[in-house]
Design a protein around this motif. Structure first.
Motif, PDB file in Angstrom:
ATOM      1  N   GLU A 299      -2.630  -3.838 -10.266  1.00  9.74           N
ATOM      2  CA  GLU A 299      -2.098  -3.762  -9.164  1.00  9.74           C
ATOM      3  C   GLU A 299      -2.608  -2.996  -7.971  1.00  9.74           C
ATOM      4  O   GLU A 299      -3.060  -3.120  -6.812  1.00  9.74           O
ATOM      5  N   ALA A 300      -2.482  -1.745  -8.526  1.00 13.57           N
ATOM      6  CA  ALA A 300      -2.800  -0.400  -7.548  1.00 13.57           C
ATOM      7  C   ALA A 300      -4.287  -0.616  -7.307  1.00 13.57           C
ATOM      8  O   ALA A 300      -4.786  -0.221  -6.160  1.00 13.57           O
ATOM      9  N   ALA A 302      -6.322  -3.262  -7.480  1.00  7.86           N
ATOM     10  CA  ALA A 302      -6.798  -4.425  -6.694  1.00  7.86           C
ATOM     11  C   ALA A 302      -6.308  -4.127  -5.286  1.00  7.86           C
ATOM     12  O   ALA A 302      -6.913  -4.408  -4.162  1.00  7.86           O
ATOM     13  N   GLU A 303      -5.130  -3.347  -5.001  1.00  6.76           N
ATOM     14  CA  GLU A 303      -4.879  -3.006  -3.498  1.00  6.76           C
ATOM     15  C   GLU A 303      -5.895  -2.094  -2.788  1.00  6.76           C
ATOM     16  O   GLU A 303      -6.142  -2.161  -1.742  1.00  6.76           O
ATOM     17  N   ARG A 304      -6.733  -1.416  -3.817  1.00  9.22           N
ATOM     18  CA  ARG A 304      -7.698  -0.605  -3.234  1.00  9.22           C
ATOM     19  C   ARG A 304      -9.319  -1.475  -3.035  1.00  9.22           C
ATOM     20  O   ARG A 304     -10.285  -0.540  -3.011  1.00  9.22           O
ATOM     21  N   GLY A 305      -9.135  -2.581  -3.568  1.00 11.90           N
ATOM     22  CA  GLY A 305     -10.281  -3.242  -3.404  1.00 11.90           C
ATOM     23  C   GLY A 305     -11.200  -3.481  -4.468  1.00 11.90           C
ATOM     24  O   GLY A 305     -12.318  -3.924  -4.416  1.00 11.90           O
ATOM     25  N   ASP A 307     -12.226  -5.130  -7.942  1.00 13.91           N
ATOM     26  CA  ASP A 307     -12.585  -6.583  -8.217  1.00 13.91           C
ATOM     27  C   ASP A 307     -12.194  -6.643  -9.798  1.00 13.91           C
ATOM     28  O   ASP A 307     -12.912  -6.264 -10.637  1.00 13.91           O
ATOM     29  N   PRO A 379      -0.114   4.287  -9.326  1.00 14.68           N
ATOM     30  CA  PRO A 379      -0.752   4.444  -8.199  1.00 14.68           C
ATOM     31  C   PRO A 379      -1.633   5.849  -7.809  1.00 14.68           C
ATOM     32  O   PRO A 379      -2.839   5.593  -7.268  1.00 14.68           O
ATOM     33  N   ASP A 386     -10.448   5.541  -7.520  1.00 18.66           N
ATOM     34  CA  ASP A 386     -11.124   5.090  -6.256  1.00 18.66           C
ATOM     35  C   ASP A 386     -11.800   6.242  -5.804  1.00 18.66           C
ATOM     36  O   ASP A 386     -13.160   6.212  -5.237  1.00 18.66           O
TER      37      ASP A 386
END
Length: 420
Positions: A299-300, A302-305, A307, A379, A386
């Motif tokens: 989830e964390a 995906a929130e940062r883009g 794929d 997170p 990221d």
């Protein structure tokens, strides 16, 4: 230092002892996200380092070809019974040396050269030994392969059924090495029954999750189950085959004398210890925490883009396509390793790049959960990933060094079995 301490090894071969100590420190200092790795307990380490390695035990308990088995037989029988208890199976063989030989035993037991086997293709998340072209299993047998759909990243069971009806395989493999979603064992079983195939469930990655009740079990659906004993099961580097009573004899004969000589008794002892641990409530909690961490990390990210193949995960494993991040999997994985985050580059379904330089990375949460990291750290872990992936795309090495220092500071508060 390494625990148990390496006093005799240090005195006899300080060069090798130094390398072992360095590896132990590396394992302590890195966030280890390779989905097929874990930390075994100190008890498992001790069991695998015993005088059991001195003993040759060709055959099975009560039917050996060497004398002096008075204590070896009870050790193997203990491991077998614990496997049967933990997984609820009728039969277990704990002698396979590793996952690939265990899978090869399935071929020897139920197929003749040239006959048809069906498994998930390697680019879709299957394993080499499920009939891929470069493997002996793809060279010696007629291998047909199913995959995932481009839109969902998941197996379409209707397509699997159509392929099975057209090809009539003798053995169908379900499971693989990069599958982030729940395996539909009942659906595979129904297809296998319809075409008269033996269903083999390869649960190498998810065995610990199944043992801990965090993933559905293939027992009662698959005729044969193969698994490694490390990964989520948190045992030594070995393997097991499990089955119903009907298929037990063929499997045992395929392992010995079909493929192997004497079992590795020290590994058998380590497997027995790991299975004892896997039968505890603490392990059940661990298995569920592995999945919770994976979902939180997915989830964390995906929130940062990022794929995520199939959009997320149901187990311990995440498969990520980095195309949108403007960096390939290999340079990203190498930058992450330098930053203290260990994972592997990996192909993704329908990958246009070559396997040795693919588009994706694969990661898993089994080892970090053993260390005690929880959903509250995911997170921050996603932020580090990221940051480093972005730096890899930009060629910014300063970010890598800074991240490594932050990770070392975090991990200092989380003990590691095997290092003190």
């Amino acid at each position: 230092m390494h625990q148990p301490a390496l006093h005799a090894l240090t005195a006899t071969d300080p060069e090798l002892a130094g390398l072992v100590e360095s590896e132990a420190r590396r394992q302590h200092d890195k966030i280890r996200l390779i989905a097929s790795e874990n930390y075994v307990s100190t008890a498992v380490l001790e069991a695998t380092g015993t005088v059991l390695t001195n003993k040759y035990s060709e055959g099975y308990a009560g039917k050996r070809y060497y004398e002096g088995q008075q204590f070896i037989d009870p050790i193997e029988l203990l491991a077998v019974q614990r496997a049967k208890d933990v997984f609820g199976v009728e039969h277990a063989n704990v002698q396979p040396y590793s996952g690939s030989p265990a899978n090869l035993a399935i071929y020897l037991a139920f197929l003749k050269p040239g006959e048809t086997v069906m498994g998930m293709g390697l680019p879709s998340g299957g394993h080499l030994t499920h009939g891929w072209t470069v493997s002996a299993t793809g060279k010696w047998f007629n291998a047909v392969r199913y995959g995932v759909t481009k839109e969902t990243g998941r197996v379409d069971m209707d397509e699997v059924r159509d392929l099975a009806l057209a090809e009539r395989p003798k053995v169908i493999f379900c499971g693989g090495t990069a599958i982030p979603r729940t395996i539909d064992f009942p659906a595979f079983a129904e297809i296998a029954r319809e075409v008269g195939a033996v269903l083999a469930a390869d649960i190498a990655h998810i065995a610990g999750l199944i043992a801990g009740g965090a993933h559905p079990s293939p027992v009662g659906h698959a005729n044969v189950i193969s698994t490694t004993t490390h990964k989520t099961l948190r045992g030594p580097r070995g393997a097991m085959l499990m089955s119903d009573a009907e298929h037990a004899s063929a499997l045992d004969k395929a392992v010995f004398p079909g493929l192997q000589g004497g079992p590795h008794n020290h590994t058998t002892a380590g497997i027995a210890v790991a299975l004892k641990e896997a039968g505890t409530e603490d392990f059940r909690t661990y298995a569920h925490n592995v999945v919770a961490n994976a979902k939180a990390l997915a989830e964390a990210l995906a929130e940062r883009g990022f794929d995520l193949v199939s959009g997320g995960t149901d187990n311990h494993l995440l498969l990520i396509d980095l195309t949108s991040k403007n960096v390939a999997g290999k340079p990203a994985a190498k930058a992450l390793d330098r930053a203290g985050i260990e994972l592997n580059y990996n192909t993704v379904p329908f990958d246009p790049r070559k396997p040795f330089d693919p588009s994706g990375i694969r990661l898993g949460t089994a080892a970090i959960t053993t260390r005690g990291l929880g959903v509250e750290q995911m997170p921050q872990l996603a932020a580090w990933i990221d940051r480093v992936v972005t730096a890899a795309a930009d060629g910014d090495e300063s970010v890598v060094d800074a991240t490594a220092a932050e990770i070392a500071e975090l991990l200092a508060g989380y003990p590691m079995p095997g290092w003190a």
